[in-house]
Design a protein around this motif. Structure first.
Motif, PDB file in Angstrom:
ATOM      1  N   GLY A   1       8.630  14.601  11.952  1.00 51.67           N
ATOM      2  CA  GLY A   1       7.928  14.132  13.146  1.00 51.67           C
ATOM      3  C   GLY A   1       8.866  13.597  14.228  1.00 51.67           C
ATOM      4  N   THR A   2       8.332  13.510  15.428  1.00 52.03           N
ATOM      5  CA  THR A   2       9.088  12.907  16.523  1.00 52.03           C
ATOM      6  C   THR A   2       8.998  11.385  16.427  1.00 52.03           C
ATOM      7  OG1 THR A   2       7.121  12.815  17.911  1.00 52.03           O
ATOM      8  CG2 THR A   2       8.448  14.831  18.035  1.00 52.03           C
ATOM      9  N   ALA A   3       9.830  10.703  17.211  1.00 51.87           N
ATOM     10  CA  ALA A   3       9.786   9.241  17.234  1.00 51.87           C
ATOM     11  C   ALA A   3       8.391   8.763  17.637  1.00 51.87           C
ATOM     12  CB  ALA A   3      10.844   8.697  18.206  1.00 51.87           C
ATOM     13  N   GLU A   4       7.788   9.442  18.610  1.00 52.09           N
ATOM     14  CA  GLU A   4       6.445   9.062  19.053  1.00 52.09           C
ATOM     15  C   GLU A   4       5.439   9.231  17.923  1.00 52.09           C
ATOM     16  OE1 GLU A   4       8.427  11.188  20.742  1.00 52.09           O
ATOM     17  OE2 GLU A   4       9.039   9.697  22.240  1.00 52.09           O
ATOM     18  N   GLN A   5       5.524  10.342  17.234  1.00 55.50           N
ATOM     19  CA  GLN A   5       4.585  10.577  16.129  1.00 55.50           C
ATOM     20  C   GLN A   5       4.735   9.507  15.052  1.00 55.50           C
ATOM     21  OE1 GLN A   5       5.664  14.646  15.305  1.00 55.50           O
ATOM     22  NE2 GLN A   5       3.898  15.474  16.443  1.00 55.50           N
ATOM     23  N   LYS A   6       5.972   9.183  14.727  1.00 51.08           N
ATOM     24  CA  LYS A   6       6.190   8.154  13.704  1.00 51.08           C
ATOM     25  C   LYS A   6       5.564   6.831  14.138  1.00 51.08           C
ATOM     26  CE  LYS A   6      10.499  10.203  12.088  1.00 51.08           C
ATOM     27  NZ  LYS A   6      11.959  10.069  11.995  1.00 51.08           N
ATOM     28  N   ALA A   7       5.805   6.468  15.397  1.00 49.72           N
ATOM     29  CA  ALA A   7       5.303   5.181  15.882  1.00 49.72           C
ATOM     30  C   ALA A   7       3.779   5.169  15.925  1.00 49.72           C
ATOM     31  CB  ALA A   7       5.872   4.898  17.276  1.00 49.72           C
ATOM     32  N   ARG A   8       3.205   6.312  16.220  1.00 48.33           N
ATOM     33  CA  ARG A   8       1.758   6.350  16.388  1.00 48.33           C
ATOM     34  C   ARG A   8       1.018   6.439  15.051  1.00 48.33           C
ATOM     35  NH1 ARG A   8      -1.515  11.296  19.172  1.00 48.33           N
ATOM     36  NH2 ARG A   8      -3.613  10.470  18.826  1.00 48.33           N
ATOM     37  N   PHE A   9       1.531   7.260  14.126  1.00 47.56           N
ATOM     38  CA  PHE A   9       0.733   7.562  12.938  1.00 47.56           C
ATOM     39  C   PHE A   9       1.099   6.761  11.690  1.00 47.56           C
ATOM     40  CE2 PHE A   9       0.282  11.490  15.514  1.00 47.56           C
ATOM     41  CZ  PHE A   9      -1.098  11.495  15.623  1.00 47.56           C
ATOM     42  N   LEU A  10       2.371   6.359  11.570  1.00 50.36           N
ATOM     43  CA  LEU A  10       2.764   5.731  10.304  1.00 50.36           C
ATOM     44  C   LEU A  10       2.210   4.316  10.129  1.00 50.36           C
ATOM     45  CD1 LEU A  10       6.413   7.121   9.820  1.00 50.36           C
ATOM     46  CD2 LEU A  10       4.233   8.061   9.029  1.00 50.36           C
ATOM     47  N   PRO A  11       2.300   3.460  11.134  1.00 48.57           N
ATOM     48  CA  PRO A  11       1.805   2.088  10.903  1.00 48.57           C
ATOM     49  C   PRO A  11       0.340   2.029  10.464  1.00 48.57           C
ATOM     50  CG  PRO A  11       3.199   2.160  12.846  1.00 48.57           C
ATOM     51  CD  PRO A  11       2.980   3.581  12.432  1.00 48.57           C
ATOM     52  N   PRO A  12      -0.578   2.812  11.076  1.00 50.41           N
ATOM     53  CA  PRO A  12      -1.962   2.732  10.592  1.00 50.41           C
ATOM     54  C   PRO A  12      -2.116   3.165   9.124  1.00 50.41           C
ATOM     55  CG  PRO A  12      -1.862   3.829  12.739  1.00 50.41           C
ATOM     56  CD  PRO A  12      -0.451   3.675  12.265  1.00 50.41           C
ATOM     57  N   MET A  13      -1.277   4.083   8.677  1.00 46.64           N
ATOM     58  CA  MET A  13      -1.321   4.454   7.248  1.00 46.64           C
ATOM     59  C   MET A  13      -0.973   3.249   6.385  1.00 46.64           C
ATOM     60  SD  MET A  13       0.606   8.143   7.044  1.00 46.64           S
ATOM     61  CE  MET A  13       0.004   9.581   7.935  1.00 46.64           C
TER      62      MET A  13
ATOM     63  N   LEU B   1       0.825  -1.209   0.000  1.00 51.43           N
ATOM     64  CA  LEU B   1       0.000   0.000   0.000  1.00 51.43           C
ATOM     65  C   LEU B   1       0.864   1.265   0.000  1.00 51.43           C
ATOM     66  CD1 LEU B   1      -2.810   1.266   0.050  1.00 51.43           C
ATOM     67  CD2 LEU B   1      -2.751   1.170   2.542  1.00 51.43           C
ATOM     68  N   ALA B   2       1.878   1.258   0.875  1.00 46.30           N
ATOM     69  CA  ALA B   2       2.758   2.419   0.936  1.00 46.30           C
ATOM     70  C   ALA B   2       3.900   2.215  -0.058  1.00 46.30           C
ATOM     71  CB  ALA B   2       3.282   2.599   2.358  1.00 46.30           C
ATOM     72  N   ALA B   3       3.520   2.195  -1.345  1.00 45.65           N
ATOM     73  CA  ALA B   3       4.443   1.731  -2.384  1.00 45.65           C
ATOM     74  C   ALA B   3       5.705   2.584  -2.476  1.00 45.65           C
ATOM     75  CB  ALA B   3       3.724   1.707  -3.736  1.00 45.65           C
ATOM     76  N   SER B   4       5.601   3.831  -2.088  1.00 46.80           N
ATOM     77  CA  SER B   4       6.755   4.723  -2.235  1.00 46.80           C
ATOM     78  C   SER B   4       7.613   4.765  -0.972  1.00 46.80           C
ATOM     79  CB  SER B   4       6.251   6.137  -2.548  1.00 46.80           C
ATOM     80  OG  SER B   4       5.364   6.570  -1.525  1.00 46.80           O
ATOM     81  N   TRP B   5       7.243   3.983   0.024  1.00 46.06           N
ATOM     82  CA  TRP B   5       7.946   4.100   1.310  1.00 46.06           C
ATOM     83  C   TRP B   5       9.099   3.119   1.436  1.00 46.06           C
ATOM     84  CZ3 TRP B   5       4.462   5.278   6.144  1.00 46.06           C
ATOM     85  CH2 TRP B   5       3.665   6.398   5.860  1.00 46.06           C
ATOM     86  N   PRO B   6      10.103   3.529   2.206  1.00 45.50           N
ATOM     87  CA  PRO B   6      11.221   2.609   2.474  1.00 45.50           C
ATOM     88  C   PRO B   6      10.792   1.487   3.416  1.00 45.50           C
ATOM     89  CG  PRO B   6      11.505   4.657   3.703  1.00 45.50           C
ATOM     90  CD  PRO B   6      10.299   4.842   2.839  1.00 45.50           C
TER      91      PRO B   6
ATOM     92  N   GLU C   1      11.994   0.468   6.196  1.00 43.93           N
ATOM     93  CA  GLU C   1      11.995   0.710   7.642  1.00 43.93           C
ATOM     94  C   GLU C   1      10.675   1.265   8.146  1.00 43.93           C
ATOM     95  OE1 GLU C   1      14.796   4.581   6.988  1.00 43.93           O
ATOM     96  OE2 GLU C   1      14.201   4.164   9.059  1.00 43.93           O
ATOM     97  N   TYR C   2       9.902   1.867   7.252  1.00 44.52           N
ATOM     98  CA  TYR C   2       8.605   2.391   7.671  1.00 44.52           C
ATOM     99  C   TYR C   2       7.449   1.517   7.190  1.00 44.52           C
ATOM    100  CZ  TYR C   2      11.036   6.597   9.173  1.00 44.52           C
ATOM    101  OH  TYR C   2      11.856   7.471   9.812  1.00 44.52           O
ATOM    102  N   GLY C   3       7.737   0.340   6.735  1.00 49.57           N
ATOM    103  CA  GLY C   3       6.653  -0.559   6.349  1.00 49.57           C
ATOM    104  C   GLY C   3       6.333  -0.536   4.863  1.00 49.57           C
ATOM    105  N   GLY C   4       7.135   0.167   4.078  1.00 48.75           N
ATOM    106  CA  GLY C   4       6.949   0.147   2.633  1.00 48.75           C
ATOM    107  C   GLY C   4       7.709  -1.007   2.027  1.00 48.75           C
TER     108      GLY C   4
END
Lengths: 401, 380, 401, 380
Positions: free
Chosen positions: A105-117, A56-61, A63-66
């Motif tokens: 974003g902060t580490a917390e923001q990344k952990a909270r918002f990126l995986p649901p995307m 889904l996150a085709a453009s992502w690296p 490490e962030y689930g792409g």
């Protein structure tokens, strides 16, 4: 110089194609026939399938689930998705907000918002434009004041109105530009907030567009309380985030893969419909010439897009090519809609009966709602920074005028 | 040689303009388009209050004996108000088909003038189709009368018609123009609405029976009447498009003066100033071509078909530019239903296909300019 | 509404046509074949014949020696002159300076300057543009100071440089804009002077243009003494004269009759030349469509021109139609040259051998020097107020922007 | 998939650019065009100083084995300098016609590489003519050798040629590519200059005698070589046009920054800013299409003819816009010989007709895109 694909790239293409053929639901194809407006569930059905595959996150690296694909692989993926005429995936989170959070974003923001995307669990919308701030985005007036909440924590209290918010009615979250310092000049004093769309005080009202589906909305914010930790980057640094994001948006707007698919549809339509002299339209010299012109422009657009990709993947700044891609991409897409309307003739002009989910076509399906789609395509040269704004950017940055 | 309007013509324009401004604001138009009623208060007022339905029709049907210029004036005003009244079908085109065409024709048009009939030419307003196999109507003698069978796609204003004028072919290929009542047994309508709000229908005639008197013209005369009606219809569309373009330009200039971005009205930006100047040039070219084509009809010159097609080409091109730029300069607002911009643009888009696409009229112009043929094809 | 000509107008047309057929010298036709540059004597030969007939000042009223024709008659006259492919008459006096003198001149000026114009005895050129004053005409710097001459009379002593002066090498007289009050703001402080081109201190130097004939010049003025009575209108009222004159120039620039003739030539060429596929160009759908587009635009231009004539002859101000005629007239003429170049192909690209009066064509004559003429036509959207200036005038005056 | 240049290719570009800037300023170009000399100091320097004539030619003639990319680089630089050197004719097109085509061909191309021969394809660079009756060359066996007769119009670079490569037909319609020395008895040139300063000629062959060894290809092979040469020539023109457009844009932007009107540089006017942005877009599209078409040649893809034609169409259109706007923004100065603007525009105009007009390439693209034919027509 080389235009061939490597054996690995060709294999990659076959893999994508096979996956779509196997996994794209026929039920989705049936539901969207005859120009019906997609539901939230329609979108999510396909997004979940892609998310499950990790695509889904085709453009992502990685490490962030792409999937960690190269730019060429991403292009192949987009081409194949469009070529198979699949439903679009809602991209405000993946393509726009996600990169901002990754960057600022902060580490917390990344952990909270990126995986649901990545997992198709959160749907995002963009709260930038306001009634008085369209091309002149920096003049937004939606106000965010720092207050202490009943719980003793710090909040932003947000008041204002956003407009032209695409698919806000489906969104779980929105990323907003708000004014945190009313005394600072324009670009200064703006912050970038992530707002839960279920917050009390948020109202989403549809903007009715002629013949359009329910795509754009007004979003009213009245005393909406946003926790301070939902701000990305420093206070008053929202413009930095917005500029970063608009660069990303622009490259997506060239939208080569999708226009290629639409030209394919146009060709099929022109093979079927007869003009007034009884000739199939693709045999009529004048119409054929218009298609040829369009195709040639699209070939050039794709090559320019490829140059921008090459620059980006070599770490060079593609610079004004981005504004060119936006300008020409929107114009070429609009030409495609214009020619499709022409090829469909009256068969593309029938309006849906009120409240129906689609129309009963009077001709073959290929041209259904061509006139509505043409009208809707006029937005392409307006939103995301109008083409007039793009030309000014090109003149200033590339020509130093 | 002159393009001047007479005092009476100027009065007709003023009267209609003020009537439509008062009685047909844009909300009324929205309501009319949404409703499925076949009655129209506006058309009734045309018949009874303004008594203008006969303006361009001959005196032998109760008309005032005007002609193309009166039609041009009315169509421009209808365009400005984005009216969906069937003037083009009923007054201009049916008027041309039935002019001095015998008792039945005159009786029917007299009913048009007093507002009790709406006559619609039943022919494909958007020539060209996906496979032409099943289009066309045949006529055959039957028991002292005649019998009509066949299909006609995309007939505009069909839902409101009390009568149709059908072009039919007999077994030998001979053409006939026939009046058919809308409630005739065997006539079926599949109705739908186009994006410009006008009700259309695909017509099926399944053995519709008519009397001899319903046949108003045959053979070459029928073809000639079709050509006259077609040319007059094309020029009427040009005048309507002119009215639409005028409003789009006016609103766009007003909006540009008031809409602020970057601390000043967007109308102060040179790029938009020049673009609106280009819009005005297109509108003025539309004026020139509409006047010219109308004058050629008025004078019945040998070039009237060629000039009508030239006008259609130029006006379609102008409409595309004016409509697109009106939306562009209005920004997002140009697409919203809060303003009438997109409605006006939609009608221009339909006009560009109606009674022959831009390319069709290019071809018709070329046939006349390059091939020196005496007769021009009407549709196919 | 009426597009027919009256019987009188048709008879008038026949009279003009017969006159041209009988009186236009074959020797002139021969001299100008193969794209040769016309000499002063070539121009004057035909101007004298017209003057003798009383038709040279075709737009002038009878009281000033013109034929007193209606605007429709003038249009017919222009159409016939062009249709017969006659050499152009030098028009700076008749069309531009003459009307200014009629409008603003003294009785003495009228008596002295107008009859020689009518009789082809004086050739005029226009001294407006300067190197630093093109589109921004009001910023001219050529200076005229009042001095007392050796003869005790008052003079203007003129110093400065004019440029892009058409056919100045042939001119007996020039009408010049000069600055008489250097302290006044731009438009103020300019006067309109009539200057004898044989005056000491005047130098005319050709500007070489690529492939062009010797058409434009620089005019240098060094201490040129101009009698005070050669000023038209009051001192510092030159801008009023210039504005009046530019309106006249603009209507001439629509140039419908001439473009009609050129389209006729283009059609003849397209009937003769074959394209790469062996088809005569007028049978090639794409090229035919381009000609049709051009012809349709020209029909609209002619109708607009006619509306402007109608307005003018009814005493109404045609207003912004004038700027439209200039803009569209130049664009349509340029399209004609562009298509003629295309139709001529290599046959229109041969350059004249140096010093020759023409070229030896390698194809038929119709396309000779088409490339040079195309290049030369680019000036049409530049001079007499560039099209950019015209669009600004339209926006300001017609749309109040 | 990549559009990157190798280090060697980048060096070739830098070297040629700086050489032409130093040794071929615009005055030198003017002088060369005015002179009738067939010698060129620039070409000699290419041969002896820079030693680049073999860059894109195979090693068997003393070349470096480069290809389309090297030709693209050279043509773009020649375009920037508005050079009239015959690289397109001699290196690109004759190079394609004679590549690996036997002893005589290799010997001739070897002479090209060392600068002693200039080989020019003797075929109509501007296909299409006024009546085609007398064009074409016939070949017939004669006394152990062959005899050539016929005419070829508008052969570019003819005045400087030491050899021509002639396409001839025998009585049975079979084609042959034949090398003919420029001084061969019976070969006559009628020379003239085009507006871009290049010397052309109409060639007449009146029984020119050649030996068997002069025939370098026959039949289908001859046609294939013609097609390769044509495609390579078209893409070379695109690269040249790119160089020309770059200079026009650069000069226009510089002029607009410096030229004052209404109290400020005209480059501050929004309308001109947007127009120059549009010019840049066109130039960048020209870059993209030139690269793409070159890469297709380089990869010898099955689409190379189609993409070459697409490139020619787009680049001609871009050239028209860029050239016209360069003149417009320069005002009168754009037409004067004081600046090189009009010279550059003139060359773009010639390019738009050379090796097939824009419309011809549109047709060739369409044939390939719509008709799915395997082979594309080269010229007629």
């Amino acid at each position: 110089m080389d235009v061939s694909f490597t054996a690995e790239e060709e294999a990659f293409r076959r893999e994508i194609r096979a996956f779509i053929a196997a996994e794209y639901p026929q039920s989705l194809r049936d539901a969207l026939a005859n120009g019906a407006e997609p539901t939230r569930e329609n979108y999510l059905t396909w997004m979940r399938i892609l998310a499950k595959k990790g695509w889904l996150a085709a453009s992502w690296p990685k490490e962030y689930g792409g999937p960690g694909w190269s730019l060429t692989q991403q292009q192949i993926f987009r081409d194949e998705l469009e070529d198979a005429d699949t439903i679009r995936t809602a991209s405000m989170g993946i393509a726009m907000c996600g990169p901002v959070i990754r960057q600022f974003g902060t580490a917390e923001q990344k952990a909270r918002f990126l995986p649901p995307m990545v997992n198709a669990e959160s749907w995002w919308c963009q709260g930038f434009s306001e009634p008085g701030a369209g091309s002149d985005l920096a003049s937004i007036r939606t106000r965010a004041e720092r207050v202490v909440g009943d719980d003793g924590k710090e909040y932003y209290r947000v008041n204002g109105q956003k407009t032209w918010t695409t698919l806000a009615q489906h969104a779980d979250w929105g990323f907003f530009l708000v004014r945190t310092d009313p005394d600072a000049k324009k670009q200064k004093g703006i912050s970038f907030l992530l707002i839960d769309m279920a917050s009390p005080g948020i109202q989403v009202r549809p903007i009715e567009t002629l013949g359009g589906d329910r795509e754009v909305n007004e979003v009213w914010l009245e005393d909406v309380m946003v926790p301070i930790e939902n701000r990305v980057h420093d206070e008053n640094e929202g413009w930095t985030c917005a500029k970063f994001l608009l660069e990303h948006e622009r490259s997506a707007i060239a939208d080569v893969s999708r226009t290629k698919r639409r030209v394919k549809n146009l060709r099929a339509l022109a093979d079927e419909r007869h003009d007034e002299r009884g000739s199939v339209m693709s045999d009529a010299p004048a119409f054929r010439r218009k298609i040829a012109q369009l195709e040639i422009e699209l070939i050039a657009l794709e090559a320019t897009n490829f140059r921008a990709l090459t620059d980006a993947s070599n770490g060079r700044d593609p610079g004004p090519l981005m504004s060119m891609l936006k300008t020409r991409g929107s114009e070429i897409a609009q030409s495609t809609f214009e020619l499709t309307q022409e090829a469909a003739g009256p068969y593309g002009m029938v309006t849906p009966a009120p409240e129906s989910g689609g129309i009963q076509p009077i001709g073959p399906r290929t041209g259904v709602r061509a006139a509505d789609h043409y009208l809707n395509s006029r937005k392409l040269s307006i939103y995301g920074g109008s083409n007039e704004i793009q030309l000014t950017i090109i003149a200033k940055t590339a020509l130093s005028l | 040689m002159n393009f001047n309007l007479s005092d009476e013509q100027q009065m007709l324009r003023d009267m209609l303009e003020s009537f439509l401004r008062d009685r047909f604001p844009f909300e009324a138009r929205r309501a009319q388009v949404r409703s499925t009623a076949t009655e129209s208060a506006i058309w009734s007022a045309f018949a009874n209050e303004l008594q203008i339905l006969g303006t361009s029709l001959p005196e032998n049907v109760g008309g005032l004996g005007g002609g193309p210029t009166e039609n041009m004036i009315v169509m421009e005003e209808l365009g400005k108000a984005l009216s969906i009244e069937p003037w083009l079908s009923t007054i201009i085109m049916a008027g041309a088909l039935l002019r001095d065409a015998g008792a039945k024709a005159q009786e029917t048009m007299a009913a048009v003038v007093d507002g009790t009939a709406i006559v619609v030419p039943a022919f494909d307003y958007f020539p060209g189709s996906f496979g032409k196999d099943d289009a066309g109507v045949s006529i055959a003698a039957n028991d002292g009368g005649f019998r009509l069978s066949g299909k006609i796609p995309v007939v505009r204003d069909a839902a409101r018609a009390t009568h149709f004028v059908v072009l039919a072919k007999d077994a030998g290929g001979g053409q006939a123009l026939v009046i058919v009542a809308a409630d005739a047994p065997g006539l079926e309508l599949k109705t739908y609405q186009l994006v410009d709000g006008v009700g259309c229908a695909d017509l099926s005639l399944n053995g519709v029976e008519v009397e001899e008197s319903a046949i108003v013209a045959r053979g070459e005369e029928a073809a000639d009447r079709m050509a006259e009606a077609f040319n007059a219809g094309v020029v009427g569309l040009c005048a309507e498009a002119l009215g639409i373009q005028r409003m789009l330009l006016q609103w766009t200039v007003e909006y540009a003066k008031q809409r602020q971005q970057f601390g000043r009205p967007i109308g102060e930006f040179q790029v938009l100033q020049h673009r609106m100047a280009r819009m005005l040039i297109k509108v003025e070219e539309t004026v020139s071509m509409t006047y010219l084509a109308t004058a050629h009809l008025e004078n019945r010159t040998s070039e009237r078909a060629k000039i009508a097609s030239a006008a259609k080409v130029m006006i379609d091109q102008a409409g595309l530019f004016v409509g697109q730029q009106a939306v562009q300069i209005h920004g997002g607002m140009g697409m919203s239903k809060e303003l009438p911009i997109a409605d006006y643009l939609s009608r221009l888009n339909v006009i560009a296909q109606q009674l022959g696409s831009t390319d069709f009229h290019f071809g018709r112009y070329e046939a006349s300019s390059f091939e020196k043929k005496a007769a021009l094809p009407v549709t196919a």
